[in-house]
Scaffold this motif. Structure first.
Motif: not given
Length: 127
Positions: A21-30
């Motif tokens: 979930g954290i990885f997906g959120l960071i990926w989406y922001i980038l």
């Protein structure tokens, strides 16, 4: 009632705060940051990169197609071919070749949009 609440609370915690979930959120922001710069270069408001479906509509418009053709993303198999066509046309609009667009705007889109957004490429509407 207590068991239902416990299951729901556990699902809430593991869905966003787990490792994926954290990885997906960071990926989406980038990706949103990269698309923001690409949209700005193409003359569209960069904030539209944050809105999930709208960013695909704007990419189709940057590729030089009608926004209605975004609906092709809803058809299985056609959506894969259409996403390649859009990636190649977006790359063409920024002066990149077909192979570059295929690999860096479709296959590794995260890298390609950062290169387009933060690089020296200038947008000219594809013909």
């Amino acid at each position: 009632m207590t068991l239902a609440n416990a299951v729901t609370d556990t699902a809430d915690l593991t869905s966003l705060w787990g490792g994926t979930g954290i990885f997906g959120l960071i990926w989406y922001i980038l990706v949103a940051v990269a698309l923001w710069k690409v949209f700005s270069k193409a003359g569209y408001p960069g904030i539209l990169a944050i809105i999930p479906i709208v960013n695909i509509v704007i990419l189709v418009k940057i590729a030089g197609y009608s926004a209605w053709l975004t609906l092709l993303y809803l058809i299985p198999i056609v959506n894969i071919v259409w996403s390649i066509v859009v990636a190649v046309r977006v790359g063409k609009g920024f002066g990149k070749g077909g192979a570059w667009s295929f690999f860096l705007l479709w296959l590794f889109a995260f890298i390609g949009y950062f290169i387009l957004g933060f690089g020296r490429a200038q947008y000219t509407k594809p013909v």
